[in-house]
Design an enzyme around this catalytic site. Structure first.
Site, PDB file in Angstrom:
ATOM      1  CG  HIS A 305      -2.045   0.941   1.168  1.00 19.77           C
ATOM      2  ND1 HIS A 305      -1.930   2.277   1.433  1.00 19.77           N
ATOM      3  CD2 HIS A 305      -3.338   0.718   0.829  1.00 19.77           C
ATOM      4  CE1 HIS A 305      -3.108   2.846   1.272  1.00 19.77           C
ATOM      5  NE2 HIS A 305      -3.986   1.933   0.899  1.00 19.77           N
ATOM      6  CG  ASP A 363      -8.480  -3.837  -2.322  1.00 17.09           C
ATOM      7  OD1 ASP A 363      -9.676  -3.665  -2.065  1.00 17.09           O
ATOM      8  OD2 ASP A 363      -7.739  -2.938  -2.728  1.00 17.09           O
TER       9      ASP A 363
HETATM   10  N1  ACO Z   1       4.057  -7.735  -4.773  1.00 16.32           N
HETATM   11  C1  ACO Z   1       5.408  -7.786  -4.971  1.00 16.32           C
HETATM   12  N2  ACO Z   1       6.211  -6.709  -4.849  1.00 16.32           N
HETATM   13  C2  ACO Z   1       5.644  -5.549  -4.520  1.00 16.32           C
HETATM   14  C3  ACO Z   1       4.264  -5.434  -4.279  1.00 16.32           C
HETATM   15  C4  ACO Z   1       3.462  -6.595  -4.415  1.00 16.32           C
HETATM   16  N3  ACO Z   1       2.146  -6.537  -4.213  1.00 16.32           N
HETATM   17  N4  ACO Z   1       3.960  -4.154  -3.959  1.00 16.32           N
HETATM   18  C5  ACO Z   1       5.106  -3.484  -4.011  1.00 16.32           C
HETATM   19  N5  ACO Z   1       6.131  -4.323  -4.339  1.00 16.32           N
HETATM   20  C6  ACO Z   1       7.550  -3.965  -4.436  1.00 16.32           C
HETATM   21  C7  ACO Z   1       7.816  -3.204  -5.736  1.00 16.32           C
HETATM   22  O1  ACO Z   1       8.208  -4.087  -6.782  1.00 16.32           O
HETATM   23  C8  ACO Z   1       8.937  -2.276  -5.317  1.00 16.32           C
HETATM   24  O2  ACO Z   1      10.140  -3.016  -5.326  1.00 16.32           O
HETATM   25  P1  ACO Z   1      11.548  -2.258  -5.673  1.00 16.32           P
HETATM   26  O3  ACO Z   1      11.718  -1.218  -4.596  1.00 16.32           O
HETATM   27  O4  ACO Z   1      12.546  -3.365  -5.628  1.00 16.32           O
HETATM   28  O5  ACO Z   1      11.351  -1.650  -7.019  1.00 16.32           O
HETATM   29  C9  ACO Z   1       8.606  -1.949  -3.853  1.00 16.32           C
HETATM   30  O6  ACO Z   1       7.821  -3.056  -3.377  1.00 16.32           O
HETATM   31  C10 ACO Z   1       7.806  -0.657  -3.681  1.00 16.32           C
HETATM   32  O7  ACO Z   1       6.705  -0.705  -4.582  1.00 16.32           O
HETATM   33  P2  ACO Z   1       6.012   0.601  -5.191  1.00 16.32           P
HETATM   34  O8  ACO Z   1       5.174   0.190  -6.348  1.00 16.32           O
HETATM   35  O9  ACO Z   1       7.053   1.648  -5.414  1.00 16.32           O
HETATM   36  O10 ACO Z   1       5.119   1.056  -3.983  1.00 16.32           O
HETATM   37  P3  ACO Z   1       3.874   2.018  -4.080  1.00 16.32           P
HETATM   38  O11 ACO Z   1       3.679   2.565  -2.731  1.00 16.32           O
HETATM   39  O12 ACO Z   1       4.039   3.011  -5.182  1.00 16.32           O
HETATM   40  O13 ACO Z   1       2.688   1.072  -4.534  1.00 16.32           O
HETATM   41  C11 ACO Z   1       0.843  -0.411  -4.489  1.00 16.32           C
HETATM   42  C12 ACO Z   1       1.709   0.607  -3.690  1.00 16.32           C
HETATM   43  C13 ACO Z   1       0.461   0.195  -5.856  1.00 16.32           C
HETATM   44  C14 ACO Z   1      -0.436  -0.664  -3.707  1.00 16.32           C
HETATM   45  C15 ACO Z   1       1.659  -1.704  -4.662  1.00 16.32           C
HETATM   46  O14 ACO Z   1       2.027  -2.230  -3.402  1.00 16.32           O
HETATM   47  C16 ACO Z   1       0.901  -2.756  -5.485  1.00 16.32           C
HETATM   48  O15 ACO Z   1       0.957  -2.725  -6.711  1.00 16.32           O
HETATM   49  N6  ACO Z   1       0.163  -3.682  -4.793  1.00 16.32           N
HETATM   50  C17 ACO Z   1      -0.651  -4.662  -5.483  1.00 16.32           C
HETATM   51  C18 ACO Z   1      -1.979  -4.010  -5.914  1.00 16.32           C
HETATM   52  C19 ACO Z   1      -2.923  -3.749  -4.750  1.00 16.32           C
HETATM   53  O16 ACO Z   1      -3.131  -4.578  -3.891  1.00 16.32           O
HETATM   54  N7  ACO Z   1      -3.532  -2.545  -4.756  1.00 16.32           N
HETATM   55  C20 ACO Z   1      -4.506  -2.170  -3.714  1.00 16.32           C
HETATM   56  C21 ACO Z   1      -4.019  -1.033  -2.890  1.00 16.32           C
HETATM   57  S1  ACO Z   1      -5.202  -0.706  -1.584  1.00 16.32           S
HETATM   58  C22 ACO Z   1      -6.414   0.257  -2.275  1.00 16.32           C
HETATM   59  O17 ACO Z   1      -6.214   0.955  -3.213  1.00 16.32           O
HETATM   60  C23 ACO Z   1      -7.803   0.227  -1.665  1.00 16.32           C
END
Ligand code: ACO
Length: 429
Positions: A305, A363
């Protein structure tokens, strides 16, 4: 240099700004006077920019805390019903018995949908996405009520809020029935808020469905968990649209549009699809490895998140609710839930997820719960919109009553062409 002021040295100017401190959260540097000094700031995605001051909701993402008007979400989800939450978000305090009765009566009185609005659905094919239908139905309300309310009058703003909170379950249920090709079921205001919604989904005009209290409680909790989440994309959209002085229903349509995107409201459907794709507990490690692989775009849906770098407090409540729903529906051996529990355990013990502070978000369990409640995936975001409507309208009401209220108008860093002269088409190469 005081800790109540921040200093910026730019082009040999020393510019001073006040530092504002809220009840909780990072201090905020107030840069409103910077434009007059000849500078703007840039922060795409609002990573470090507060768009407003608000008293409604607070999130501490590091600690995994979510407060509505100061009350922890876990306590509210356990002991309060959704209409109490609506009152709390709108008015700032929990209602006493008389206030609650008056509020529920007001909501019941505002439930009927004008006849003309029903016709709007006929413009949609049955397989149209219900979010598109929902936006059109709320737009039709804008057409019906526009000019009947003065948005500068706080009582009129609350009147708009009552219309929306009262009508949104009916509009959501209308979208569902239209998708199923079934007749619309009118609201029964004497039922509870969640019970009435279930009635409009599951009954027919000629046969009332039996409503199970455990399932009604689950719907009520899902609404509570999604009621507000401070300045997220859809709420910020409602504020920005509303800042122009536009109609309240039109501002909510803008919020629904923003919520529809898969990065916001659509993630629970993606999480459910992922559990289905995993299919069996024996495949979990393979998917965890895929999620960790830098060369694979796959991510564990429902994990991670932008704000929570700890367990999303809503996910814990949702997991318990999921248990209750599956037990009630006689599917405690639900393979998807088993996959989710095991996947969560494996990921939480894995160094990759520990290092990146990736925890289940709301979620992760809400898709499985809604699925067990009989809600089709294309309705998941509609239910989210139903629940979030109170948060959106509470923020809109707060913004219009604020002393700092002005149109939202961001600046930009222009990197396009320098000024050049127009070339007539015949002379262009
Ligand atoms: N699975 C595997 N790796 C992940 C995940 C995941 N679900 N989420 C983040 N990471 C990793 C990324 O690859 C990144 O790695 P790096 O630093 O080596 O490049 C690091 O963790 C940080 O990720 P970001 O995308 O920069 O984090 P951000 O805060 O921008 O994104 C997000 C948050 C979009 C929710 C992300 O965690 C994700 O895509 N999760 C899956 C989708 C999801 O569940 N969305 C619902 C959010 S809750 C809501 O909106 C109600």
């Amino acid at each position: 240099m005081s800790d109540t002021t921040a200093h910026l040295k730019a082009n040999s100017q020393d510019i001073e700004f006040p530092i504002l401190k809220g009840t909780y959260g990072n201090p905020v540097i107030d840069i409103t006077t910077l434009g007059k000094q000849g500078f703007y700031t840039i922060d795409p995605g609002f990573l470090a920019t507060a768009s407003c001051e608000s008293k409604i909701t607070f999130i501490d993402g590091g600690k995994g805390i979510l407060l509505y008007r100061g009350y922890p979400i876990e306590q509210l989800a356990e002991d309060a019903c959704f209409l109490e939450i609506c009152y709390l978000l709108l008015h700032g305090e929990l209602p006493n018995t008389q206030q609650y009765e008056k509020f529920t009566n007001t909501i019941c009185q505002h439930m009927p949908i004008p006849k003309e609005i029903h016709c709007v659905l006929n413009a949609f094919k049955k397989d149209a996405h219900p979010m598109a239908m929902l936006m059109s139905l709320i737009s039709a309300l804008a057409g019906y009520y526009h000019g009947k309310m003065d948005i500068n009058n706080p009582d009129d703003r609350l009147e708009a809020a009552y219309h929306l909170i009262a009508k949104i379950p009916t509009l959501a249920a209308m979208c569902y029935k239209h998708s199923c090709g079934e007749e619309i079921v009118l609201p029964q205001p004497e039922l509870g808020y969640a019970e009435n919604f279930m009635h409009m989904l599951q009954s027919t005009p000629h046969r009332n469905n039996n409503i199970k209290p455990v399932l009604a409680k689950a719907f009520d909790r899902i609404f509570t968990l999604h009621a507000d989440h401070e300045q997220n994309a859809s709420t910020s959209t409602v504020r920005l649209a509303g800042s122009t002085g536009t109609d309240p229903f039109a501002s909510i349509v803008a919020g629904v549009a923003a919520l529809w995107g898969p990065a916001h409201g659509g993630a629970n459907e993606a999480a459910l699809n992922m559990m289905r794709e995993i299919g069996d507990e024996s495949h979990i490690n393979e998917y965890v490895d895929k999620a960790k692989d830098k060369n694979d775009p796959f991510r564990l849906m429902g994990f991670g998140h932008r704000v929570y770098k700890n367990y999303d407090p809503r996910a814990k409540v949702m997991r318990a609710t999921c248990h209750e729903v599956l037990d009630e529906q006689g599917c405690h051996d639900d393979p998807l839930f088993k996959i989710a529990l095991k996947l969560e355990k494996i990921a939480l013990e894995d160094q990759y997820f520990i290092d990146k502070k990736l925890y289940p978000n709301v979620d992760f369990y809400s898709g499985i719960t809604l699925n067990a409640l009989g809600i089709p995936p294309n309705m998941f975001t509609v239910l989210f919109a139903l629940a979030r409507t109170v948060g959106w309208i509470a923020h809109w009401h707060e913004m219009l009553g604020s002393k700092d209220f002005r149109i939202g108008r961001p600046r930009q860093l222009y990197t396009g062409s320098a000024k050049r002269d127009f070339v007539k088409m015949a002379d262009r190469k």
